[in-house]
Design an enzyme around this catalytic site. Structure first.
Site, short mmCIF file in Angstrom:
data_model
loop_
_atom_site.label_atom_id
_atom_site.label_comp_id
_atom_site.label_asym_id
_atom_site.label_seq_id
_atom_site.Cartn_x
_atom_site.Cartn_y
_atom_site.Cartn_z
N SER A 150 -62.07 34.26 -51.01
CA SER A 150 -61.17 34.11 -49.87
C SER A 150 -61.88 33.54 -48.64
O SER A 150 -63.04 33.85 -48.38
CB SER A 150 -60.60 35.49 -49.52
N GLU B 183 -61.43 34.66 -45.90
CA GLU B 183 -61.77 35.83 -45.08
C GLU B 183 -63.28 36.07 -45.10
O GLU B 183 -63.81 36.75 -44.21
CB GLU B 183 -61.06 37.08 -45.59
N ARG C 149 -44.40 35.86 -44.17
CA ARG C 149 -43.17 36.42 -44.76
C ARG C 149 -42.52 37.40 -43.80
O ARG C 149 -41.29 37.50 -43.73
CB ARG C 149 -43.52 37.09 -46.10
N TYR D 181 -62.14 44.25 -46.53
CA TYR D 181 -61.63 43.31 -47.55
C TYR D 181 -62.57 42.10 -47.66
O TYR D 181 -62.98 41.70 -48.76
CB TYR D 181 -60.22 42.85 -47.17
N ASP E 234 -49.61 34.87 -56.44
CA ASP E 234 -50.34 33.81 -57.14
C ASP E 234 -50.20 33.95 -58.66
O ASP E 234 -50.15 32.95 -59.38
CB ASP E 234 -51.84 33.84 -56.77
P1 NAP Z 1 -50.95 39.91 -54.08
O1 NAP Z 1 -49.58 39.28 -54.10
O2 NAP Z 1 -51.22 41.00 -53.11
O3 NAP Z 1 -51.24 40.47 -55.56
C1 NAP Z 1 -52.30 41.35 -55.81
C2 NAP Z 1 -52.28 41.73 -57.28
O4 NAP Z 1 -53.36 42.63 -57.54
C3 NAP Z 1 -50.99 42.45 -57.71
O5 NAP Z 1 -50.55 41.88 -58.93
C4 NAP Z 1 -51.47 43.89 -57.96
O6 NAP Z 1 -50.76 44.52 -59.02
C5 NAP Z 1 -52.91 43.63 -58.42
N1 NAP Z 1 -53.74 44.82 -58.36
C6 NAP Z 1 -53.90 45.68 -57.30
N2 NAP Z 1 -54.71 46.70 -57.66
C7 NAP Z 1 -55.06 46.50 -58.95
C8 NAP Z 1 -55.86 47.21 -59.88
N3 NAP Z 1 -56.46 48.36 -59.56
N4 NAP Z 1 -56.01 46.70 -61.12
C9 NAP Z 1 -55.38 45.55 -61.48
N5 NAP Z 1 -54.60 44.83 -60.66
C10 NAP Z 1 -54.44 45.30 -59.40
O7 NAP Z 1 -52.05 38.79 -53.87
P2 NAP Z 1 -51.94 37.19 -53.95
O8 NAP Z 1 -51.53 36.68 -52.62
O9 NAP Z 1 -51.20 36.81 -55.16
O10 NAP Z 1 -53.48 36.81 -54.08
C11 NAP Z 1 -54.11 36.73 -55.36
C12 NAP Z 1 -55.62 36.90 -55.19
O11 NAP Z 1 -56.11 35.87 -54.34
C13 NAP Z 1 -56.06 38.21 -54.54
O12 NAP Z 1 -57.28 38.56 -55.12
C14 NAP Z 1 -56.26 37.83 -53.08
O13 NAP Z 1 -57.18 38.71 -52.48
C15 NAP Z 1 -56.80 36.44 -53.23
N6 NAP Z 1 -56.55 35.53 -52.12
C16 NAP Z 1 -55.27 35.36 -51.66
C17 NAP Z 1 -55.03 34.45 -50.64
C18 NAP Z 1 -53.63 34.21 -50.12
O14 NAP Z 1 -53.51 33.63 -49.04
N7 NAP Z 1 -52.59 34.61 -50.85
C19 NAP Z 1 -56.10 33.72 -50.10
C20 NAP Z 1 -57.38 33.92 -50.60
C21 NAP Z 1 -57.60 34.81 -51.63
P3 NAP Z 1 -49.76 45.80 -58.83
O15 NAP Z 1 -48.40 45.23 -59.00
O16 NAP Z 1 -50.15 46.67 -59.96
O17 NAP Z 1 -50.01 46.38 -57.49
O1 G4F Z 2 -50.80 37.16 -42.96
P1 G4F Z 2 -52.00 37.96 -42.67
O2 G4F Z 2 -51.88 39.44 -42.87
O3 G4F Z 2 -53.16 37.31 -43.53
P2 G4F Z 2 -54.76 37.37 -43.43
O4 G4F Z 2 -55.25 38.58 -42.76
O5 G4F Z 2 -55.21 36.07 -42.88
O6 G4F Z 2 -55.17 37.50 -44.98
C1 G4F Z 2 -54.52 36.72 -45.99
O7 G4F Z 2 -55.24 35.52 -46.17
C2 G4F Z 2 -56.58 35.68 -46.66
C3 G4F Z 2 -57.20 34.29 -46.78
O8 G4F Z 2 -57.80 33.93 -45.56
C4 G4F Z 2 -56.51 36.38 -48.01
F1 G4F Z 2 -57.76 36.49 -48.52
C5 G4F Z 2 -55.88 37.76 -47.83
O9 G4F Z 2 -55.76 38.39 -49.11
C6 G4F Z 2 -54.47 37.56 -47.26
O10 G4F Z 2 -53.69 36.90 -48.23
O11 G4F Z 2 -52.46 37.74 -41.15
C7 G4F Z 2 -52.67 36.45 -40.61
C8 G4F Z 2 -52.89 36.55 -39.12
C9 G4F Z 2 -53.95 37.58 -38.69
O12 G4F Z 2 -54.79 37.00 -37.74
C10 G4F Z 2 -53.16 38.71 -38.04
O13 G4F Z 2 -53.85 39.41 -37.02
O14 G4F Z 2 -51.68 36.99 -38.49
C11 G4F Z 2 -51.98 37.94 -37.49
N1 G4F Z 2 -50.81 38.77 -37.23
C12 G4F Z 2 -50.16 38.88 -36.03
N2 G4F Z 2 -49.15 39.76 -36.13
C13 G4F Z 2 -50.19 39.57 -38.13
C14 G4F Z 2 -49.14 40.19 -37.42
N3 G4F Z 2 -50.43 39.81 -39.43
C15 G4F Z 2 -49.59 40.66 -40.09
N4 G4F Z 2 -49.81 40.89 -41.40
N5 G4F Z 2 -48.57 41.31 -39.42
C16 G4F Z 2 -48.31 41.11 -38.09
O15 G4F Z 2 -47.38 41.71 -37.53
#
Ligand code: NAP
Ligand code: G4F
Length: 334
Positions: free
Chosen positions: A127, A129, A193, A151, A14
């Site tokens: 989130s 979650e 991914r 989380y 993001d």
């Molecule tokens: P991401 O790709 O996993 O990126 C996480 C970021 O957090 C990385 O830049 C990481 O930096 C940084 N970070 C980890 N530990 C840290 C620390 N101690 N101090 C400062 N930075 C730190 O996550 P994303 O998918 O872009 O998501 C962005 C945010 O939205 C997260 O807070 C996630 O929980 C939330 N969110 C994501 C989704 C989704 O579906 N993607 C949905 C709902 C909420 P490093 O390179 O240093 O590790």
């Molecule tokens: O892709 P996931 O690991 O995402 P999850 O757990 O939904 O969390 C992501 O979305 C949240 C927003 O709702 C964010 F807050 C969070 O930071 C993150 O970005 O898993 C999605 C689903 C789960 O139900 C998991 O049990 O996929 C299922 N799954 C099945 N096989 C798997 C796998 N997940 C992963 N990572 N790897 C598997 O092999």
């Protein structure tokens, strides 16, 4: 003078899309980066050359105060977190510190600097979650929370704290309750991914199977590029409010897998193998957003449909692997 934004989590999925969106909107963009020699920072610097880097860590209060004092941002986007749900059971305390307490530290840094006259708007990456074991479907801004992982619990803490700082100190502090959003830049550990890379490897003869956990879980998956626009819109609103961001459509992991194999002209049932060790101690079975408030109040709409998103990721990973890229090093940036 250009508005200034500070983004934590700049090296993440993001962070990259938000930085691009803000740069294109005329902002001066700063990214908070941690670590002495973080390879993800070097990669980010190459791909987002116009982003300026300030050092800091969500675990270190002083570093956040220094970063805010140095950058003097108009807007802070707190995207930094331990964001991979399974890791939050393995490192529950660290998850609480970074994903939960990190929000407190950033809000405190803003509060201290605001008391010296600065006016800073704050976005917290909440989130879906937090809904966890859902009490109703679809989920909206009033749906109760029942998180199912350390989380989710840490995110709920950050969410309520953001609300509390808004109410206690009159800060412009908001949370976006974002449902799953994906892209070619998604970390390889997340299921979308993992599947797109797995399909690409199988298609290119680099692998013969793909191990997965729970195929029945349902998620509301959208495109990350759409979701960062919502973050920005929330901070431009007249009043600080929280918003649910999602597509309003839900699909199972099984449907995701099927769509990804179809995009490569393959039959998933020949390649996917169940792996019990990938099931979670407690699962979130069903997520589906009601994004009506964001649509009516912010004018926000998602633009990429589920099938389009899956095909985009598979095609991107086919290109990446064909060009000899390393998904762990290169991801599919930009
Ligand atoms: P991401 O790709 O996993 O990126 C996480 C970021 O957090 C990385 O830049 C990481 O930096 C940084 N970070 C980890 N530990 C840290 C620390 N101690 N101090 C400062 N930075 C730190 O996550 P994303 O998918 O872009 O998501 C962005 C945010 O939205 C997260 O807070 C996630 O929980 C939330 N969110 C994501 C989704 C989704 O579906 N993607 C949905 C709902 C909420 P490093 O390179 O240093 O590790
Ligand atoms: O892709 P996931 O690991 O995402 P999850 O757990 O939904 O969390 C992501 O979305 C949240 C927003 O709702 C964010 F807050 C969070 O930071 C993150 O970005 O898993 C999605 C689903 C789960 O139900 C998991 O049990 O996929 C299922 N799954 C099945 N096989 C798997 C796998 N997940 C992963 N990572 N790897 C598997 O092999």
């Amino acid at each position: 003078m250009a508005r200034r934004a500070l983004i934590t989590g700049i090296t993440g999925q993001d962070g990259s899309y938000l930085a691009e969106h803000l740069l294109a909107s005329g902002y001066e963009v700063w990214g908070l980066a941690r670590g002495q020699a973080n390879p993800r920072v070097s990669r980010m610097r190459k791909l987002l050359a116009d982003v300026q880097v300030v050092r800091g860590d969500l675990l270190d209060q002083g570093s956040l105060i220094s970063a805010v004092e140095k950058v003097q941002p108009d807007e802070v986007y707190n995207l930094g977190a331990i964001s991979f749900v399974p890791m939050s059971w393995e490192q529950a305390e660290l998850t609480a510190e970074v994903t939960g307490m990190g929000v407190l530290r950033m809000l405190e840094a803003i509060r201290v600097c605001s008391s010296r006259g600065a006016s800073i708007r704050f976005y917290q990456a909440s989130s879906s979650e937090m809904f966890g074991q859902v009490s109703e479907t679809p989920q909206n801004e009033r749906t109760s929370f029942h998180p199912r992982s350390p989380y989710g619990v840490a995110k709920a803490y950050g969410h309520f704290l953001t609300q509390n700082y808004r109410e206690s100190y009159g800060m412009f502090a908001v949370s976006g309750i974002l449902f799953n959003h994906e892209s070619p830049r998604r970390g390889a550990e997340f299921v979308t991914r993992k599947v797109s890379l797995g399909v690409a490897r199988i298609k290119l003869g680099l692998a013969s199977e793909l191990k997965l956990g729970n195929l029945e879980a349902r998620r509301d998956w959208g495109f990350a590029g759409d979701y960062v626009r919502a973050m920005h819109l929330m901070l431009q609103a007249d009043t600080p409010e929280d918003y649910v961001i999602g597509t309003g459509r839900t699909h199972s992991v099984r449907e995701l897998v099927e769509a990804a194999f179809v995009a490569a002209g393959l039959d998933w049932e020949q390649y996917v193998v169940g792996d019990q060790s990938l099931h979670r101690p407690a699962e979130v079975d069903l997520l589906c957003a009601d994004p009506k408030k964001a649509r009516t109040q912010l004018g926000w709409e998602p633009t990429v449909a589920f099938e389009e998103l899956v095909a985009m990721m598979v095609e991107s990973d086919l290109r990446l692997l064909t060009d000899g890229g390393d998904p762990d090093q290169d991801s599919s940036w930009p």
